[in-house]
Design an enzyme around this catalytic site. Structure first.
Site, PDB file in Angstrom:
ATOM      1  N   GLY A 229      66.215 -16.752 -56.586  1.00  0.00           N
ATOM      2  CA  GLY A 229      66.621 -15.388 -56.259  1.00  0.00           C
ATOM      3  C   GLY A 229      67.290 -14.736 -57.444  1.00  0.00           C
ATOM      4  N   GLU A 230      67.357 -13.412 -57.424  1.00  0.00           N
ATOM      5  CA  GLU A 230      67.969 -12.667 -58.522  1.00  0.00           C
ATOM      6  C   GLU A 230      68.727 -11.485 -57.949  1.00  0.00           C
ATOM      7  OE1 GLU A 230      66.811 -10.676 -62.846  1.00  0.00           O
ATOM      8  OE2 GLU A 230      65.243 -11.316 -61.459  1.00  0.00           O
ATOM      9  N   MET A 233      74.235  -9.584 -60.687  1.00  0.00           N
ATOM     10  CA  MET A 233      75.029 -10.340 -61.645  1.00  0.00           C
ATOM     11  C   MET A 233      74.234 -11.411 -62.372  1.00  0.00           C
ATOM     12  SD  MET A 233      78.758 -10.838 -59.867  1.00  0.00           S
ATOM     13  CE  MET A 233      79.298 -11.828 -61.266  1.00  0.00           C
ATOM     14  N   VAL A 236      69.597 -17.277 -59.516  1.00  0.00           N
ATOM     15  CA  VAL A 236      69.795 -18.628 -59.004  1.00  0.00           C
ATOM     16  C   VAL A 236      68.485 -19.386 -59.167  1.00  0.00           C
ATOM     17  CG1 VAL A 236      70.374 -20.045 -57.004  1.00  0.00           C
ATOM     18  CG2 VAL A 236      71.524 -17.853 -57.338  1.00  0.00           C
ATOM     19  N   ASP A 345      83.324 -11.352 -48.088  1.00  0.00           N
ATOM     20  CA  ASP A 345      81.997 -10.732 -48.141  1.00  0.00           C
ATOM     21  C   ASP A 345      81.047 -11.454 -47.187  1.00  0.00           C
ATOM     22  OD1 ASP A 345      80.169  -8.830 -48.981  1.00  0.00           O
ATOM     23  OD2 ASP A 345      79.493  -9.997 -50.710  1.00  0.00           O
TER      24      ASP A 345
END
Length: 489
Positions: A229-230, A233, A236, A345
């Site tokens: 995933g992206e 920030m 991964v 969060d």
């Protein structure tokens, strides 16, 4: 109505962007904002510009240094033609588009690359040396690093649910987005899910970019195998330890953010807090390090999907399944609170579930150590961090006042989303969402979701009380009530 946003003063003076109604632009210095301005006087999420067919409204998002219109600090205001908005050291106008000649002398008509900040000209766009996406432009160097069109926020390839915008008939909106619910499995386990890879919806990489989103083949002792995933920030990856040959997930911060101390501090804080948390339902962090100027940390590899993705693919959650999962969520957060850590969060995309029904809570990037007597905080200024749709009222008003009650509210909002298919206070526009969180009650679950036991609804609605004192006294009490309801379902 053709509009334009024009920065007239500040480091990014000359930035000029055409915009169309309706549209909203989140402005701040955080890399995830629609318009990122590298100004130390800006909060990470500073203000929101909402453009409709009839008006342009600006909303200050509890910023530390304020948003000013014509020299007066505002909370929310409808802009008139030629009103000057000042945020930090930058001044901008939002006005009707008048053509290229309206830009001040020496202005750059295209803007600055959101990835690295270099100027981008119209000729760069015409010659395909840069691309424009929404209110942002990206240079070809950043594109080569992995910022591809199908990975950018709001892209065609990144399908996004738009249920229940603030205001309006929530029940009608819910009926429009309902998709078949996942069937109740044998033994209470969640049904098997195809391709169990932890990845955020809408951020699936292309085949050409699957191995190398940030131009990496190895980080420290880890060999990169696959991108998972992206985000704003960093990325991964699934990786293999060179010596131990163990599989782990590696979170890597983007190179252009490594020089920003506040972002690096938040990134490393996530690693430090994660290492200290050892719970079955919390994604375990192993270690952290720096490799050739790139900061990273390793964590357990978990073959699951987040709640948002499961809902998108399989529909809203049946109550019995969600109750089983929610008890694990509450248990994990109760444990974190016992260690003095607040997540801050909690939201659907930070809760992972695998095919066996195991839950893992991830991304403690905004978490902080909590002490009743008061502790030094990363966000001591009180600026707002987190995802607005799942924030508690006190978190919206002052980030310094957060307590375990904040996570109770956010978990309740997440459970509501899983049952109804949309956040309890709407998804957008953000100004309306904030108003709903602060002042309006969400629609009753029985009106927007099928088959929710009244006892389950009562527990969720109690967790969503405006005043923290009216919610559960602690996460353990929340968990106990969830268990009580589960026994009777």
């Amino acid at each position: 109505m053709k509009m334009e946003l024009l920065i007239t003063k500040g480091q990014n003076s000359g930035f000029r962007q055409a915009i169309t109604a309706p549209q909203r632009i989140l402005i701040g210095r955080d890399a995830t904002c629609d318009l990122t301005i590298t100004d130390p006087l800006l909060s990470r999420q500073h203000c929101l510009v909402e453009i409709t067919q009839n008006a342009v409204k600006i909303i200050d998002l509890k910023s530390r240094n304020g948003t000013f219109v014509n020299g007066r600090r505002i909370v929310e205001m409808v802009l008139s033609a030629q009103d000057e908005v000042k945020v930090g050291r930058h001044t901008f106008l939002v006005r009707q588009q008048t053509g290229a000649s309206s830009a001040p002398e020496g202005a750059n008509p295209a803007g600055f690359c959101k990835g690295c900040g270099v100027p981008v000209t119209d000729q760069d766009l015409q010659n395909m040396r840069a691309i424009r996406y929404g209110v942002n432009v990206y240079c070809y160097q950043c594109i080569e690093k992995g910022i591809e069109p199908d990975q950018l926020p709001g892209s065609v390839g990144a399908e996004r649910r738009r249920p229940a915008p603030g205001g309006g008939n929530f029940a009608e909106t819910a009926s429009e987005i309902r998709i078949p619910s996942i069937g109740a499995p044998q033994g209470g386990a969640i049904p098997s899910m195809p391709n169990p890879v932890t990845r955020r919806p809408g951020n699936q990489p292309s085949q050409a970019n699957k191995q190398n989103a940030l131009g990496l083949t190895k980080v420290g002792p880890y060999e990169i195998l696959q991108i998972l995933g992206e985000g704003g920030m960093g990325a991964v990856y699934k990786a293999r330890h060179s010596f131990l040959e163990t599989i782990a997930a590696i979170k890597v911060i983007k190179e252009e953010l490594s020089s920003q101390p506040d972002i690096v501090k938040r990134f490393l804080q996530e690693a430090k807090l994660g290492v200290a948390l050892d719970h079955t339902n919390i994604l375990r962090i192993f270690d952290a390090g720096e490799h050739d100027g790139t900061y990273f940390f390793s964590m357990e590899f978990f073959a699951g999907k987040d709640v948002s993705q499961i809902l998108k693919e399989q529909g809203t959650f049946p109550s019995d399944i969600l109750l089983s999962l929610s008890i694990q969520m509450a248990d994990a957060l109760a444990y974190a609170h016992s260690k003095g850590v607040i997540h801050r969060d909690v939201k659907p995309s930070n809760i992972l579930v695998d095919g066996s029904g195991m839950v893992k809570i991830a991304d403690f990037g905004l978490a902080k150590a909590w002490q009743k007597a008061g502790a030094h905080q990363l966000t001591a200024s009180g600026q707002m961090l987190g995802t607005i749709q799942y924030m508690s009222p006190e978190q919206l008003e002052d980030a310094r006042t957060v307590s375990p009650a904040t996570d109770i509210f956010s978990l309740g909002a997440t459970l509501y989303f899983a049952l109804a298919g949309f956040p309890p206070f709407g998804e957008e526009p953000l100004g309306k969402v904030i108003e709903n969180i602060l002042h309006n009650d969400p629609p009753a679950l029985r009106e927007v979701a099928e088959g929710v036991p009244p006892e389950f609804e009562e527990v969720i609605m109690k967790s969503l009380a405006k005043k923290a004192s009216l919610r559960y006294p602690d996460m353990g009490s929340f968990k106990q009530d969830l268990m009580r309801v589960a026994e009777n379902v």
